[in-house]
Scaffold this motif. Structure first.
Motif, PDB file in Angstrom:
ATOM      1  N   ILE A 243     -16.408   0.564  14.351  1.00  0.00           N
ATOM      2  CA  ILE A 243     -15.563   1.570  13.697  1.00  0.00           C
ATOM      3  C   ILE A 243     -14.553   0.892  12.779  1.00  0.00           C
ATOM      4  CG2 ILE A 243     -13.792   3.339  14.077  1.00  0.00           C
ATOM      5  CD1 ILE A 243     -15.240   4.031  16.699  1.00  0.00           C
ATOM      6  N   LEU A 244     -13.982  -0.213  13.254  1.00  0.00           N
ATOM      7  CA  LEU A 244     -12.982  -0.926  12.467  1.00  0.00           C
ATOM      8  C   LEU A 244     -13.559  -1.430  11.153  1.00  0.00           C
ATOM      9  CD1 LEU A 244     -10.095  -2.004  12.296  1.00  0.00           C
ATOM     10  CD2 LEU A 244     -10.865  -4.075  13.491  1.00  0.00           C
ATOM     11  N   VAL A 245     -14.783  -1.945  11.193  1.00  0.00           N
ATOM     12  CA  VAL A 245     -15.430  -2.438   9.971  1.00  0.00           C
ATOM     13  C   VAL A 245     -15.618  -1.292   8.976  1.00  0.00           C
ATOM     14  CG1 VAL A 245     -17.577  -3.378   9.032  1.00  0.00           C
ATOM     15  CG2 VAL A 245     -16.563  -4.382  11.095  1.00  0.00           C
ATOM     16  N   ARG A 246     -16.050  -0.121   9.481  1.00  0.00           N
ATOM     17  CA  ARG A 246     -16.238   1.026   8.589  1.00  0.00           C
ATOM     18  C   ARG A 246     -14.902   1.488   8.003  1.00  0.00           C
ATOM     19  NH1 ARG A 246     -19.944   2.668  12.777  1.00  0.00           N
ATOM     20  NH2 ARG A 246     -18.574   4.339  13.522  1.00  0.00           N
ATOM     21  N   LEU A 247     -13.854   1.457   8.810  1.00  0.00           N
ATOM     22  CA  LEU A 247     -12.532   1.855   8.324  1.00  0.00           C
ATOM     23  C   LEU A 247     -12.030   0.896   7.249  1.00  0.00           C
ATOM     24  CD1 LEU A 247     -10.745   2.879  11.657  1.00  0.00           C
ATOM     25  CD2 LEU A 247     -11.465   4.391   9.805  1.00  0.00           C
ATOM     26  N   ILE A 248     -12.284  -0.396   7.446  1.00  0.00           N
ATOM     27  CA  ILE A 248     -11.873  -1.382   6.436  1.00  0.00           C
ATOM     28  C   ILE A 248     -12.616  -1.128   5.131  1.00  0.00           C
ATOM     29  CG2 ILE A 248     -11.944  -3.823   5.820  1.00  0.00           C
ATOM     30  CD1 ILE A 248     -11.442  -4.458   8.781  1.00  0.00           C
ATOM     31  N   GLY A 249     -13.892  -0.789   5.229  1.00  0.00           N
ATOM     32  CA  GLY A 249     -14.662  -0.481   4.029  1.00  0.00           C
ATOM     33  C   GLY A 249     -14.121   0.732   3.297  1.00  0.00           C
ATOM     34  N   ALA A 250     -13.800   1.788   4.057  1.00  0.00           N
ATOM     35  CA  ALA A 250     -13.238   2.992   3.436  1.00  0.00           C
ATOM     36  C   ALA A 250     -11.876   2.702   2.826  1.00  0.00           C
ATOM     37  CB  ALA A 250     -13.121   4.108   4.473  1.00  0.00           C
ATOM     38  N   GLY A 251     -11.067   1.888   3.529  1.00  0.00           N
ATOM     39  CA  GLY A 251      -9.748   1.531   3.010  1.00  0.00           C
ATOM     40  C   GLY A 251      -9.845   0.732   1.726  1.00  0.00           C
ATOM     41  N   ALA A 252     -10.802  -0.203   1.677  1.00  0.00           N
ATOM     42  CA  ALA A 252     -10.989  -1.002   0.460  1.00  0.00           C
ATOM     43  C   ALA A 252     -11.422  -0.117  -0.709  1.00  0.00           C
ATOM     44  CB  ALA A 252     -12.021  -2.092   0.715  1.00  0.00           C
ATOM     45  N   CYS A 253     -12.288   0.834  -0.418  1.00  0.00           N
ATOM     46  CA  CYS A 253     -12.743   1.771  -1.462  1.00  0.00           C
ATOM     47  C   CYS A 253     -11.563   2.583  -1.996  1.00  0.00           C
ATOM     48  CB  CYS A 253     -13.805   2.690  -0.880  1.00  0.00           C
ATOM     49  SG  CYS A 253     -14.406   3.964  -2.010  1.00  0.00           S
ATOM     50  N   ALA A 254     -10.754   3.126  -1.080  1.00  0.00           N
ATOM     51  CA  ALA A 254      -9.594   3.926  -1.487  1.00  0.00           C
ATOM     52  C   ALA A 254      -8.589   3.084  -2.258  1.00  0.00           C
ATOM     53  CB  ALA A 254      -8.927   4.550  -0.262  1.00  0.00           C
ATOM     54  N   PHE A 255      -8.369   1.843  -1.810  1.00  0.00           N
ATOM     55  CA  PHE A 255      -7.385   0.963  -2.457  1.00  0.00           C
ATOM     56  C   PHE A 255      -7.797   0.655  -3.892  1.00  0.00           C
ATOM     57  CE2 PHE A 255      -5.709  -3.244  -3.529  1.00  0.00           C
ATOM     58  CZ  PHE A 255      -4.358  -3.045  -3.284  1.00  0.00           C
ATOM     59  N   MET A 256      -9.075   0.353  -4.096  1.00  0.00           N
ATOM     60  CA  MET A 256      -9.541   0.038  -5.446  1.00  0.00           C
ATOM     61  C   MET A 256      -9.453   1.261  -6.360  1.00  0.00           C
ATOM     62  SD  MET A 256     -12.758  -2.571  -4.944  1.00  0.00           S
ATOM     63  CE  MET A 256     -13.663  -1.484  -3.841  1.00  0.00           C
ATOM     64  N   LEU A 257      -9.768   2.441  -5.819  1.00  0.00           N
ATOM     65  CA  LEU A 257      -9.686   3.653  -6.623  1.00  0.00           C
ATOM     66  C   LEU A 257      -8.246   4.026  -6.946  1.00  0.00           C
ATOM     67  CD1 LEU A 257     -12.421   5.837  -4.869  1.00  0.00           C
ATOM     68  CD2 LEU A 257     -12.535   4.894  -7.169  1.00  0.00           C
ATOM     69  N   CYS A 258      -7.356   3.816  -5.969  1.00  0.00           N
ATOM     70  CA  CYS A 258      -5.957   4.215  -6.156  1.00  0.00           C
ATOM     71  C   CYS A 258      -5.199   3.285  -7.093  1.00  0.00           C
ATOM     72  CB  CYS A 258      -5.233   4.259  -4.804  1.00  0.00           C
ATOM     73  SG  CYS A 258      -5.647   5.672  -3.764  1.00  0.00           S
ATOM     74  N   GLY A 259      -5.629   2.009  -7.159  1.00  0.00           N
ATOM     75  CA  GLY A 259      -4.878   1.002  -7.895  1.00  0.00           C
ATOM     76  C   GLY A 259      -4.404   1.427  -9.276  1.00  0.00           C
ATOM     77  N   PRO A 260      -5.314   1.812 -10.179  1.00  0.00           N
ATOM     78  CA  PRO A 260      -4.872   2.180 -11.534  1.00  0.00           C
ATOM     79  C   PRO A 260      -3.953   3.394 -11.571  1.00  0.00           C
ATOM     80  CG  PRO A 260      -7.250   1.804 -11.456  1.00  0.00           C
ATOM     81  CD  PRO A 260      -6.771   1.853 -10.045  1.00  0.00           C
ATOM     82  N   PHE A 261      -4.080   4.283 -10.582  1.00  0.00           N
ATOM     83  CA  PHE A 261      -3.304   5.518 -10.590  1.00  0.00           C
ATOM     84  C   PHE A 261      -1.931   5.353  -9.943  1.00  0.00           C
ATOM     85  CE2 PHE A 261      -7.712   6.760 -10.894  1.00  0.00           C
ATOM     86  CZ  PHE A 261      -7.685   7.733 -11.873  1.00  0.00           C
ATOM     87  N   LEU A 262      -1.698   4.213  -9.322  1.00  0.00           N
ATOM     88  CA  LEU A 262      -0.405   3.976  -8.681  1.00  0.00           C
ATOM     89  C   LEU A 262       0.329   2.790  -9.299  1.00  0.00           C
ATOM     90  CD1 LEU A 262      -1.387   4.463  -4.911  1.00  0.00           C
ATOM     91  CD2 LEU A 262      -0.406   6.140  -6.468  1.00  0.00           C
ATOM     92  N   ALA A 263      -0.389   1.918 -10.008  1.00  0.00           N
ATOM     93  CA  ALA A 263       0.223   0.688 -10.525  1.00  0.00           C
ATOM     94  C   ALA A 263       1.380   0.981 -11.467  1.00  0.00           C
ATOM     95  CB  ALA A 263      -0.841  -0.159 -11.229  1.00  0.00           C
ATOM     96  N   PHE A 264       1.252   2.016 -12.298  1.00  0.00           N
ATOM     97  CA  PHE A 264       2.308   2.284 -13.279  1.00  0.00           C
ATOM     98  C   PHE A 264       3.620   2.676 -12.612  1.00  0.00           C
ATOM     99  CE2 PHE A 264       0.123   6.347 -12.719  1.00  0.00           C
ATOM    100  CZ  PHE A 264       1.174   7.243 -12.572  1.00  0.00           C
ATOM    101  N   ARG A 265       3.570   3.110 -11.362  1.00  0.00           N
ATOM    102  CA  ARG A 265       4.806   3.470 -10.657  1.00  0.00           C
ATOM    103  C   ARG A 265       5.658   2.242 -10.341  1.00  0.00           C
ATOM    104  NH1 ARG A 265       5.234   8.637  -9.277  1.00  0.00           N
ATOM    105  NH2 ARG A 265       3.385   9.953  -9.062  1.00  0.00           N
ATOM    106  N   LEU A 266       5.042   1.069 -10.337  1.00  0.00           N
ATOM    107  CA  LEU A 266       5.791  -0.149 -10.036  1.00  0.00           C
ATOM    108  C   LEU A 266       6.821  -0.449 -11.109  1.00  0.00           C
ATOM    109  CD1 LEU A 266       2.862  -2.402  -8.770  1.00  0.00           C
ATOM    110  CD2 LEU A 266       4.445  -1.034  -7.411  1.00  0.00           C
ATOM    111  N   HIS A 267       6.651   0.125 -12.304  1.00  0.00           N
ATOM    112  CA  HIS A 267       7.607  -0.080 -13.394  1.00  0.00           C
ATOM    113  C   HIS A 267       8.829   0.830 -13.262  1.00  0.00           C
ATOM    114  CE1 HIS A 267       4.780  -2.620 -15.585  1.00  0.00           C
ATOM    115  NE2 HIS A 267       3.846  -1.726 -15.343  1.00  0.00           N
ATOM    116  N   ASN A 268       8.786   1.731 -12.296  1.00  0.00           N
ATOM    117  CA  ASN A 268       9.843   2.722 -12.154  1.00  0.00           C
ATOM    118  C   ASN A 268      10.898   2.213 -11.179  1.00  0.00           C
ATOM    119  OD1 ASN A 268      11.393   5.036 -11.342  1.00  0.00           O
ATOM    120  ND2 ASN A 268       9.794   6.323 -12.200  1.00  0.00           N
ATOM    121  N   GLU A 269      11.981   1.669 -11.719  1.00  0.00           N
ATOM    122  CA  GLU A 269      13.026   1.104 -10.868  1.00  0.00           C
ATOM    123  C   GLU A 269      13.735   2.172 -10.054  1.00  0.00           C
ATOM    124  OE1 GLU A 269      15.665  -1.189 -13.238  1.00  0.00           O
ATOM    125  OE2 GLU A 269      14.134  -2.642 -13.862  1.00  0.00           O
ATOM    126  N   THR A 270      13.877   3.376 -10.631  1.00  0.00           N
ATOM    127  CA  THR A 270      14.556   4.452  -9.913  1.00  0.00           C
ATOM    128  C   THR A 270      13.792   4.814  -8.653  1.00  0.00           C
ATOM    129  OG1 THR A 270      15.315   5.318 -12.036  1.00  0.00           O
ATOM    130  CG2 THR A 270      15.521   6.767 -10.134  1.00  0.00           C
TER     131      THR A 270
END
Length: 739
Positions: A243-270
């Motif tokens: 189960i843990l291996v499958r969860l890591i796979g799903a997490g990696a998939c979500a992380f790669m998909l989320c990256g471009p949509f969340l990265a620009f928030r790092l520029h927001n100091e507020t």
């Protein structure tokens, strides 16, 4: 995999026949659709305005604009997902908003099928959130407990039409609970099924959850952690690792998909600085507000606590409480990680966690902050520190009580005759209908008396804000060159800026104004009541705003008088603003642009020239024929250039030199931070540099920097007593388009 197969795998429950599944889906979808239409009409919305009005309220309009901006970025600037037209010249200004890319992706087909009608798209999606929440809740409950279609439908509707959701009917992201529930359904399927399909499906559904709402993402993460922890307690070590291996796979998939949509928030100091402790406490629930309801019969019965009014209802709470006395072990028809009793244990923990986290960082007893609570530890972490309203964790309790209620009804129904079951479910459905009926705005909380009124009260919560798409002002603004930045006055205030955002999708011109979950420090910290004065006008000019739009219909009589005085004083002490046009209640002024440049115009750096308005830093005083650079860097700023167009710079320079110590001046030339030339300036002559289109970008602004490492003072070289650190003298400059 075909769409038919995909639909079958998502909709398949633990046991039962395919035709029963189809009937169940049809029942919950049709029931939810009818109830949604009745509820929204009850709340005052006129469906004849579906395609021309926003649902009234600041949050509705801001959310719809954010959906539009997300669609625009996806279709025009997919590599610049942080771009938006608000807070002009702030990098990644979309990061100040909810940036609901999950919704934008979801509604993209609807937007184009409706002829790019933003109002119709937003209103359709608003209705769909109730239907889809009911359906995904149905999927989850059927999978976990295998109750009858009717029981699963009643429990799913209980979740979809919960008081919590109607409390947040203006927050379209919070209403998007279908992504949260679908992610939980996928998580349970992944735990029970060793299939790569559910690994990918969980990654995609959790991606949509996180990029739709930070609240939903965090709530899913906590709920998922509780589920995984309890499952790991009940399965053997070998299965735990699988189960843990499958969860890591799903997490990696979500992380790669989320990256471009969340990265620009790092520029927001507020945003990165997080919300204050006091504000978090202000938006937390209290034990008293646990019983403050937002439905029609409860609103006003006790003191309304705003977003802290999180009463779930007597019927859901009672049914959920009865789950424990009736809980018993049950093995499903196919292998599962959790028995029915363990499902009751799990969602009891989820419910309890939702109640506790909704209280925020400290337990409030009246006006006293009594004891710290677990949330105070969570808010030290970056993501949790971005959450303003802990009361929204009550969604976990809404879900938990829905699942527990389904279990209670399931156990009760197993012991009853068919007639008794039908009668009992009818009574419970009627009680739920009464208790969860949303607010209508009537003074009376009696439903029968409210039903006598042919139309909702004047203060009904869902009035339409009609957008005049043919308004002359916005047609004029749309006709201006693309990227013409404006500032609306009054400048500050949520309601004012909401109106500006309502029309943003019509003209799509950038503006200094804006509103969102966070505000830039320069925007909220400026004394805009003094506008126009020297300080505020300097800020506006620095951000290269071209037009001022004064909405006199949004100003009170005193505010208009104050603005007129400020305008007269500025005209006397500086320069009068040129009025361009007047559109009924809106006056348009052209602002003095210190950096606007007409391509091909020769700029002279001597007395009588106009180089001063382009010089930002690193320049000495203007002399008869030239201006010397002073220091290792000299900067020029230009605006109004053709966007994404290659340009050619030509400038006449004379170096400060002395043989043999300093025979020439080396200069590195940068255009918007990109190096475009290296010059060895040894004599007075013209020097040129090609500026590529990508260096200019889409804004039409250009910052030229001349880096001069070998500056020296005439005094240090024994030439004169001049102590300035001189590099080169500029005589004239021109920028042309490269054909």
């Amino acid at each position: 995999m075909s769409l038919q197969s995909l639909g079958h795998r998502i909709g398949n429950r633990a046991c039962g026949k395919p035709h029963q599944n189809l009937l169940g889906h049809a029942l919950v979808l049709s029931s939810a659709s009818v109830l949604t239409i009745l509820a929204i009409r009850w709340m005052g919305f006129d469906f004849s305005m579906m395609g021309r009005a926003y649902l009234a309220g600041d949050d509705f309009i801001q959310c719809d604009w954010a959906i539009y901006q997300g669609i625009y970025n996806l279709t025009h600037w997919p590599i610049k997902l942080g771009y938006s037209t608000i807070f002009w010249h702030d990098p990644a200004s979309f990061g100040y908003t909810i940036a609901p890319y999950g919704i934008s992706i979801f509604v993209l087909p609807i937007y184009f099928l409706t002829g790019q009608n933003l109002q119709l798209t937003g209103n359709i999606y608003f209705l769909l959130t109730f239907v889809l929440t009911a359906w995904t809740a149905y999927l989850l409950i059927r999978y976990l407990l295998s109750p009858s279609t009717t029981i699963a439908t009643v429990a799913a509707l209980m979740i979809a039409f919960a008081q919590f959701r109607f409390l947040h009917f203006g927050h379209i992201t919070t209403l998007s609970t279908q992504f949260f529930l679908l992610s939980l359904y996928a998580l349970h399927r992944l735990i029970d099924t060793p299939s790569s399909f559910w690994v990918v499906f969980l990654g995609i559904s959790s991606w949509l959850c996180f990029i739709t709402s930070g609240y939903l993402g965090v709530i899913f993460a906590i709920t998922a952690a509780v589920i995984v922890a309890l499952v790991f307690l009940h399965v053997d070590p070998e299965r735990r690792w699988r189960i843990l291996v499958r969860l890591i796979g799903a997490g990696a998939c979500a992380f790669m998909l989320c990256g471009p949509f969340l990265a620009f928030r790092l520029h927001n100091e507020t945003m990165s600085s997080g919300w204050s402790f006091d504000l978090s406490v202000m938006y937390s629930a209290t034990i008293q507000s646990w019983f403050s309801g937002g439905s029609h019969i409860y609103k006003g019965a006790v003191q309304f606590a705003g977003e802290g009014s999180v009463f779930i209802g007597f019927v859901p709470l009672t049914l959920a409480a009865l789950a424990w006395p009736t809980a018993r072990a049950f093995d499903h028809a196919e292998p599962r990680s959790l028995t029915r009793r363990q499902v009751v244990e799990l969602y009891s923990i989820v419910t309890l966690a939702g109640f506790v986290l909704s209280l925020g960082p400290v337990l409030q007893v009246g006006s006293i902050q009594a004891i710290p609570l677990p949330y105070i530890l969570l808010m030290q972490m970056p993501v949790f520190s971005w959450i303003r309203c802990p009361a929204r964790f009550m969604l976990m309790a809404v879900l938990g009580t829905g699942v527990l209620s389904a279990y209670t009804l399931l156990i009760w129904a197993e012991r009853q005759s068919r007639l008794t079951r039908a009668g009992g479910l009818l009574v419970i459905s009627v009680l739920l209908l009464i208790e969860l009926t949303p607010p209508r705005g009537d003074d009376t909380r009696n439903l029968l008396m409210s039903l006598r009124a042919k139309t909702p009260a004047a203060n009904a919560p869902l009035r339409g804000f009609v957008v005049d798409k043919k308004a002359e002002l916005y047609r004029w603004l749309a006709a201006q060159p693309k990227g013409t930045p404006v500032v609306h006055y009054p400048i500050f205030g949520a309601s004012n800026n909401t109106i500006y955002l309502a029309y943003e999708s019509i003209h799509n011109q950038p503006m200094l104004n804006g509103w969102g979950s966070w505000l830039p420090g320069w925007f909220s910290g400026t004394n805009w009541k003094a506008f126009p004065d020297h300080a505020t006008m300097r800020l506006v000019e620095d951000r290269q705003i071209q037009y001022l739009l004064v909405h006199r219909d949004l100003l009170g009589q005193g505010e208009q008088a104050e603005f007129n005085r400020n305008l007269q004083v500025y005209a006397l002490t500086h320069r009068p603003l040129e009025m361009v046009r007047s559109f009924e209640a809106v006056d348009v002024y052209r602002l003095p642009s210190t950096t606007r440049y007409e391509v091909g115009t020769l700029i002279k750096f001597g007395n009588g020239g106009d180089s001063e308005r382009f010089r930002t830093s690193g320049w000495s005083k203007t002399e008869d024929q030239q201006t010397w650079t002073e220091g290792n860097s000299a900067v020029l700023n230009f605006s109004g250039l053709p966007p994404s167009q290659p340009l050619k710079l030509r400038i006449t320079l004379l170096p400060f030199t002395k043989e043999p110590e300093l025979p020439a001046q080396p200069i590195e030339v940068y255009a918007n931070g990109k190096k475009v030339a290296d010059w060895q300036v040894a004599n007075k002559q013209e020097y040129t540099a090609l500026i590529p289109a990508e260096a200019v970008g889409n804004t039409g602004t250009l910052t030229l920097e001349f880096r001069i490492p070998k500056v020296a003072s005439p005094q240090s070289l024994g030439v004169s007593t001049d102590s300035r650190q001189l590099g080169v003298a500029a005589f004239d400059l021109v920028i042309k388009i490269v054909s």
